[in-house]
Design an enzyme around this catalytic site. Structure first.
Site, PDB file in Angstrom:
ATOM      1  N   TYR A 156       0.852  -1.186   0.000  1.00  0.00           N
ATOM      2  CA  TYR A 156       0.000   0.000   0.000  1.00  0.00           C
ATOM      3  C   TYR A 156       0.883   1.231   0.000  1.00  0.00           C
ATOM      4  O   TYR A 156       1.697   1.427   0.910  1.00  0.00           O
ATOM      5  CB  TYR A 156      -0.931   0.027   1.218  1.00  0.00           C
ATOM      6  N   TYR A 157       0.721   2.048  -1.031  1.00  0.00           N
ATOM      7  CA  TYR A 157       1.493   3.284  -1.140  1.00  0.00           C
ATOM      8  C   TYR A 157       0.610   4.513  -1.341  1.00  0.00           C
ATOM      9  O   TYR A 157       0.993   5.619  -0.967  1.00  0.00           O
ATOM     10  CB  TYR A 157       2.466   3.202  -2.319  1.00  0.00           C
TER      11      TYR A 157
ATOM     12  N   VAL B 102       2.953  -5.965   3.722  1.00  0.00           N
ATOM     13  CA  VAL B 102       4.319  -6.388   3.403  1.00  0.00           C
ATOM     14  C   VAL B 102       5.079  -5.371   2.555  1.00  0.00           C
ATOM     15  O   VAL B 102       6.223  -5.618   2.179  1.00  0.00           O
ATOM     16  CB  VAL B 102       4.341  -7.776   2.728  1.00  0.00           C
ATOM     17  N   GLU B 103       4.443  -4.235   2.273  1.00  0.00           N
ATOM     18  CA  GLU B 103       5.129  -3.103   1.648  1.00  0.00           C
ATOM     19  C   GLU B 103       4.371  -1.830   1.964  1.00  0.00           C
ATOM     20  O   GLU B 103       3.160  -1.755   1.751  1.00  0.00           O
ATOM     21  CB  GLU B 103       5.208  -3.237   0.115  1.00  0.00           C
ATOM     22  N   ASN B 104       5.081  -0.834   2.461  1.00  0.00           N
ATOM     23  CA  ASN B 104       4.556   0.511   2.653  1.00  0.00           C
ATOM     24  C   ASN B 104       5.746   1.408   2.952  1.00  0.00           C
ATOM     25  O   ASN B 104       6.540   1.087   3.832  1.00  0.00           O
ATOM     26  CB  ASN B 104       3.542   0.551   3.805  1.00  0.00           C
TER      27      ASN B 104
END
Length: 483
Positions: free
Chosen positions: A322-323, A382-384
């Protein structure tokens, strides 16, 4: 009724990376080429479009023959291959509970389709897992993170060919058997939805060889769904205690106005973003996707038992990146953002990063609640993270902007847990500066650790702690209590 306050005690807080963006050593110890090794750095002033990750067959031929001398930063990465012990030691100093990484498929099977694995590649990951274990850091391992062996592109044009399923399952079975005592959390495909944005990145497909590239990418996606389910089945046979997850790039769509047509369009675009997890979590293609295929004249080659395989072997948890959030409108007006993969109408309530990604911390809470309500399986961020230009001043990097971004997003994740969401952990992208996935530049920095290297690979590779290093160390030690 229990009143949940904050992250649970076993909350996995740490960082996330990809092999192709950090390892380097692209031709060392038997490794073969992957799709990422053809990702060229092109200065922004020379870029001709937003999608910098697609390649043509002519470009590939020139690179392979030596006629084209470009700069391919992912071949060098940040040389994690030779610095992993020092880098993991720094992660441990921050107190990491978990570290997300990928296994580079072409390091294990150089062309992707060999019968016997490359022992030197397996031994490298043996050592990485041993080092992580010495610091009690839980590895979270992605099987395919934009690293399709180029041999599969040459032989089959990537995932378009059904035979790649068997090669992937053979690879997965090989690493499951090798690392069953080391890895508890696995992910099949990173951001599986990117296959329809960049088929070469997501599936090793060279689109200019195809008469119907869009239809081909959806066929390749079906093959990945089947492969994911079969890999999940293998994992449960080999290590029943391990967990398998799926992963998407979550792009929340808001309606641009309260016009019901905008609301409907936002819902439809959200549905298409969630179709990938519908298949991997619920185990079936949703009706709206079937209608989409019909409307676009796409007929998938679905063989006997494919749908049964997908239904029977769903994942244990849902992970996502999530960006930013997006805006949807049937009659778009006004200014658009300049994201490097996905453009959107500009949201007047949000600020944007240096790369045009709209910063929306509250959107993370919205996404977590919606995913939990829709699927009722454990979730995993698992990504930000924030890509930004960092400056070294008197030997220090003051990145308050990164601390601000991360603290606001983590605070919203904490609120989502208090809303009742079952959240496994938070792994920020990325704990150390690395090569950008989409633009192959180094100047777009995410890390708590600075790497002395420029866009052309010049520099000492020296690692330096940024101000955010100590901030994140405090967040982890207090399990987010200070947010």
């Amino acid at each position: 009724m229990e009143n949940i306050k904050g992250f649970k005690k076993n909350f996995l807080c740490g960082g996330a990376t990809a092999a192709n963006q950090i390892e380097g050593a692209f031709n060392i110890d038997g490794k073969g080429l992957s799709s990422a090794d053809f990702s060229e750095y092109v200065p922004k002033s020379q870029r001709t479009g937003d999608n910098h990750m697609e390649v043509t067959s002519d470009f590939i031929d020139k690179v392979k023959s030596g006629q084209y001398q470009g700069h391919f930063p992912k071949r060098v990465g940040i040389d994690f291959y030779h610095n992993y012990k020092e880098d993991i030691k720094l992660f441990a100093e921050m107190g990491f509970k978990a570290f997300r990484m990928s296994i580079n498929w072409s390091r294990i099977f150089p062309k992707g389709y060999e019968n016997e694995p490359n022992e030197a590649g397996l031994a490298f990951y043996d050592d990485v897992f041993k080092t992580l274990k010495s610091y009690n850091i839980e590895p979270v391992v992605t099987l395919s993170h934009y690293e399709t062996p180029f041999g599969l592109t040459e032989k089959y044009n990537g995932w378009i060919n059904r035979k790649v399923i068997d090669h992937f399952v053979h690879y997965a079975e090989t690493v499951f058997n090798r690392y069953k005592n080391d890895v508890k959390y696995w992910i099949t495909f990173n951001e599986i939805n990117v296959i329809n944005i960049s088929p070469f990145t997501g599936a090793g497909i060279i689109s200019d060889k195809l008469d119907h590239p869009i239809a081909a990418s959806y066929q390749a996606l079906h093959h990945q769904f089947v492969a994911s389910a079969l890999a999940t089945q293998k994992l449960k046979e080999i290590d029943p205690s391990a967990q398998m997850g799926c992963m998407i790039a979550r792009m929340k769509h808001y309606p641009y106005t309260c016009n019901p047509q905008d609301v409907l369009k936002a819902q439809q675009e959200d549905q298409m973003n969630l179709m990938y997890t519908d298949v991997q979590v619920r185990g079936e293609y949703p009706n709206f996707y079937k209608q989409f295929l019909t409307d676009n004249g796409i007929e998938l080659d679905i063989q006997d038992n494919d749908l049964d395989i997908i239904k029977q072997h769903t994942v244990d948890y849902l992970s996502f990146s999530y960006y930013m959030s997006m805006l949807s409108s049937v009659a778009p007006e006004g200014q658009t953002t300049q994201g490097n993969l996905m453009n959107s109408l500009k949201n007047p309530y949000l600020e944007a990063s240096d790369w045009g990604w709209q910063i929306d911390p509250i959107g993370l809470r919205i996404v977590l609640n919606e995913l939990w309500d829709r699927y009722r399986v454990p979730l995993f961020i698992v990504e930000n993270g924030l890509g930004a230009v960092d400056e070294v001043v008197d030997g220090k990097i003051h990145d308050d902007y990164r601390i601000d971004y991360l603290s606001k997003h983590m605070a919203e994740a904490k609120k989502a847990v208090e809303d009742g969401v079952d959240l496994i952990g938070y792994l920020s992208w990325a704990p150390i500066d690395l090569i950008s996935m989409s633009t192959s530049e180094m100047s777009k920095r995410y890390g708590y650790i600075y790497v002395d290297q420029d866009n052309y690979g010049n520099g000492s590779m020296k690692r330096m702690k940024k101000d955010s290093f100590e901030w994140y160390k405090n967040i982890i030690s207090t399990n987010g209590a200070s947010l």
